[in-house]
Design a protein around this motif. Structure first.
Motif, PDB file in Angstrom:
ATOM      1  N   ASN A 126       5.470 -26.130  -4.069  1.00 23.01           N
ATOM      2  CA  ASN A 126       5.924 -25.298  -4.321  1.00 23.01           C
ATOM      3  C   ASN A 126       5.556 -24.150  -3.638  1.00 23.01           C
ATOM      4  O   ASN A 126       4.580 -23.122  -4.460  1.00 23.01           O
ATOM      5  N   PRO A 127       5.160 -23.779  -1.920  1.00 19.10           N
ATOM      6  CA  PRO A 127       4.764 -22.142  -1.297  1.00 19.10           C
ATOM      7  C   PRO A 127       5.522 -21.525  -1.294  1.00 19.10           C
ATOM      8  O   PRO A 127       7.310 -21.898  -1.615  1.00 19.10           O
ATOM      9  N   PHE A 128       5.435 -20.378  -1.064  1.00 20.29           N
ATOM     10  CA  PHE A 128       5.583 -18.938  -1.094  1.00 20.29           C
ATOM     11  C   PHE A 128       6.541 -19.038  -0.247  1.00 20.29           C
ATOM     12  O   PHE A 128       6.795 -19.758   0.912  1.00 20.29           O
ATOM     13  N   PRO A 129       7.227 -17.931  -0.249  1.00 22.57           N
ATOM     14  CA  PRO A 129       8.006 -17.843   0.648  1.00 22.57           C
ATOM     15  C   PRO A 129       7.048 -16.813   1.804  1.00 22.57           C
ATOM     16  O   PRO A 129       7.716 -15.915   2.092  1.00 22.57           O
ATOM     17  N   MET A 130       6.371 -17.427   2.789  1.00 18.47           N
ATOM     18  CA  MET A 130       5.691 -16.635   3.540  1.00 18.47           C
ATOM     19  C   MET A 130       5.208 -17.672   4.239  1.00 18.47           C
ATOM     20  O   MET A 130       5.192 -18.896   4.285  1.00 18.47           O
ATOM     21  N   SER A 131       3.788 -16.979   4.945  1.00 15.63           N
ATOM     22  CA  SER A 131       3.592 -17.823   6.370  1.00 15.63           C
ATOM     23  C   SER A 131       2.580 -19.073   5.634  1.00 15.63           C
ATOM     24  O   SER A 131       2.224 -18.396   4.755  1.00 15.63           O
ATOM     25  N   SER A 138      -3.725 -16.367  -0.410  1.00 21.30           N
ATOM     26  CA  SER A 138      -2.658 -15.882  -1.954  1.00 21.30           C
ATOM     27  C   SER A 138      -2.985 -15.185  -3.114  1.00 21.30           C
ATOM     28  O   SER A 138      -3.500 -14.335  -3.483  1.00 21.30           O
ATOM     29  N   ASP A 174       3.849 -19.694  10.809  1.00 19.63           N
ATOM     30  CA  ASP A 174       5.398 -20.501  10.427  1.00 19.63           C
ATOM     31  C   ASP A 174       5.799 -20.334   9.283  1.00 19.63           C
ATOM     32  O   ASP A 174       4.421 -20.413   8.365  1.00 19.63           O
ATOM     33  N   SER A 175       6.607 -20.515   8.624  1.00 17.60           N
ATOM     34  CA  SER A 175       7.190 -21.041   6.780  1.00 17.60           C
ATOM     35  C   SER A 175       6.747 -22.287   6.620  1.00 17.60           C
ATOM     36  O   SER A 175       6.616 -22.799   7.812  1.00 17.60           O
ATOM     37  N   PHE A 177       8.160 -23.766   4.919  1.00 13.84           N
ATOM     38  CA  PHE A 177       9.558 -25.009   4.843  1.00 13.84           C
ATOM     39  C   PHE A 177       9.767 -25.765   6.160  1.00 13.84           C
ATOM     40  O   PHE A 177      10.830 -26.768   5.866  1.00 13.84           O
ATOM     41  N   ARG A 178       8.658 -25.955   7.056  1.00 13.38           N
ATOM     42  CA  ARG A 178       9.060 -26.263   8.195  1.00 13.38           C
ATOM     43  C   ARG A 178       8.438 -28.001   8.008  1.00 13.38           C
ATOM     44  O   ARG A 178       8.142 -28.410   9.015  1.00 13.38           O
TER      45      ARG A 178
END
Lengths: 282, 292
Positions: A126-131, A138, A174-175, A177-178
């Motif tokens: 569950n990474p955050f929507p940030m780099s 974080s 990068d994101s 989610f890649r």
């Protein structure tokens, strides 16, 4: 260190002149034998009781696997160890959870500081929507554990620790989610480790991963001891045998048996445990 | 395995659903195309760039400069006032509000969003313009338009926040973040596209209103002043409504030009929102190609 950590979770860290690297060295030099234990811990939600008088100790610098059939209360127990159930409607508990001689449910304990000392990684990455870089630091930023100019170095060092840095060195912005599922879970581990926890709780961390990614995560978990004390919930008995030194078997909200992993998982005393570990129940 | 008639029924149903969906799309696109064609067709032959820089008035009706500025000032004011209150309300409803109180607030908000704009305008006139003695003014217009669109923004914010995966919150709580840190770092970022979309729709609604503004902003051919009260403000929908029926030569065309300008401003707002959404989605969970 006992004294300072106990003071840490009750009053919070000294945020003004915090030396990040020194904190990690201090943690590593701690010599507590049983940093975390539960005493007659019963847990429930509203009128239902999920866990019944669980007394269990987690020896320092070891991996303890919590096993048992679905719905037996393992994950609820794990989430009680860092007060993640506090906001769940109807949550109640009796008994105590003791971290370094302090009952973590005492009013004086700040749950936010507690969770820095008792980190958690979840079933699904569950990474955050940030780099990627911002993800790793974080928690460090939230707790003001380092200066802004040091954040990149901390991110790189944590990613190296989890073995992810070489694969993503040129993609720090990068994101997340890649990344593949396994890489995302390693990133989440790096994020949890970056705040310097003493205990790490893992809730089926490889349940959504393929065998290769599972192997990477298991290798990392094994490498984290004896620096950290790790409690892992797993449905994968082979995994528990591979990485855990201690094991506890839960059934219907009761702690049936606990001890050395080799004994509990290979030669259990109780019939229910034997049925579970031999695949006659599950 | 399946009979021929069963397969035929499935194919007919499939075609029927496609036809229904296409018909629905045409029902949306056709009126929009007709609207754009109608107003642009009327305005374009008489287009003159000086319309943008000339004040209204004079024998030929003049230009629309003060009304454009008035509309932009009112829209910006609503964005600030209704934006802050609406997003704050949505945050409160989704994150902080006890369930019982939430039901009351949501019902109140839904009732408010159903009140006709002209009723709100009349209320604004009797209370703010007359009773409070603000006169026709920017202040009265902002209060009434903000009350009108706050429910839309609050609802959009609440829905956008509730759609953020629980996993983000758990990760933040597991790291020991405070509630505000969790909101800021893990919730608001992924919710931003939904919040921005709600805000833009609300602003487009506010910009297109006429009745509440006639009651509160009044009418003026001059640029807005720095006075919040006792200073009427001109706005584009006033020209659309008034000039169309004026006997002066060129008035009807001026009305069509004002309508085109409103469409252009709404289009620019939508483009701006797309840009904001694109930037905020850079690290979105649904954007696995985000990054460099």
């Amino acid at each position: 260190m006992t004294q300072s950590l106990a003071s840490d979770i009750t009053t919070g860290p000294n945020q003004g002149d915090f030396d990040y690297s020194q904190k990690r060295i201090d943690d590593a030099s701690s010599q507590l034998q049983v940093p975390l234990k539960t005493i007659d811990l019963s847990v429930g939600f509203s009128h239902s009781t999920i866990l019944n008088e669980i007394s269990l100790s987690f020896p320092k610098g070891t991996i303890t696997a919590l096993v048992g059939p679905t719905g037996c209360g393992k994950s609820t127990f794990l989430r009680t160890l860092n007060r993640m159930n506090d906001h769940v409607r109807g949550f109640w508990h009796k008994g105590s959870v003791v971290l370094d001689d302090v009952n973590i449910y005492d009013k004086s304990v700040d749950p936010l500081v507690l969770r820095r000392n008792v980190g958690m990684v979840f079933q699904r990455p569950n990474p955050f929507p940030m780099s990627i870089k911002d993800n790793v630091v974080s928690g460090v930023k939230a707790h003001k554990l380092a200066k802004r100019k040091d954040l990149l170095a901390i991110a790189e060092s944590q990613l190296k620790e989890v073995g992810l840095y070489d694969a993503i060195a040129d993609r720090m912005d990068d994101s997340p989610f890649r990344l593949s599922g396994g890489q995302q879970q390693l990133l989440c581990l790096a994020r949890a480790l970056a705040v310097g926890p003493e205990v790490l709780l893992l809730d089926e961390p490889t349940a959504s991963l393929d065998p290769v990614s599972t192997s990477s995560v298991e290798s990392l978990i094994s490498a984290l001891v004896p620096k950290l004390t790790i409690v892992i919930v797993t449905h994968n008995l082979a995994q528990a045998r591979r990485i855990a030194q201690h094991a506890a078997f839960f059934f219907n909200g009761e702690l049936v048996e606990h001890g050395l992993a080799a004994q509990v998982l290979e030669d259990p005393e109780h019939e229910t445990t034997a049925q579970f570990v031999t695949g006659r129940m599950g | 395995m399946f009979s021929k008639s069963h397969l035929l029924r499935r194919k007919i149903l499939d075609k029927a659903m496609w036809a229904l969906a296409t018909f629905s799309l045409v029902c949306i696109v056709a009126p929009l195309a007709w609207l754009v064609w109608g107003v642009v067709g009327r305005a374009l032959p008489h287009w003159n760039w000086s319309l943008l820089t000339t004040k209204p008035g004079g024998a030929n009706g003049g230009g629309l400069s003060t009304l454009i500025v008035g509309t932009l000032v009112i829209t910006a004011g609503v964005a600030v006032v209704a934006g802050i209150i609406g997003i704050g309300s949505g945050l409160y409803l989704s994150e902080l509000c006890p369930e019982g109180k939430g039901k009351i607030l949501r019902t109140a908000s839904e009732v408010l969003s159903g009140v006709p704009a002209i009723v709100l305008g009349f209320l604004g006139y009797t209370v703010l313009v007359v009773e409070f003695k603000w006169g026709f003014s920017l202040g009265a217009a902002l209060v009434v338009l903000s009350i009108m669109v706050v429910p839309y923004i609050a609802k959009a914010t609440e829905v956008a926040i509730l759609q953020v995966p629980t996993a983000f919150r758990e990760a933040a709580e597991g790291l020991g973040m405070t509630r505000w840190q969790t909101l800021r770092r893990a919730v608001l970022k992924p919710a931003a596209p939904g919040i921005v979309t709600g805000l833009i729709i609300a602003l487009a609604i506010a910009m297109g209103e006429t009745a509440p503004l006639l009651y509160t902003a009044g009418a003026s051919n001059n640029f807005p002043t720095s006075h919040i009260t006792h200073s009427p403000v001109g706005f584009l929908t006033y020209a659309v409504w008034t000039d169309y029926n004026q006997p002066l030569a060129g008035s009807a065309e001026l009305s069509a030009t004002a309508a085109v300008l409103l469409l252009v401003i709404v289009l620019m707002l939508i483009l701006l929102s797309r840009l904001v959404i694109r930037v905020s989605k850079k690290y979105s969970i649904n954007n696995s190609h985000g990054g460099r």
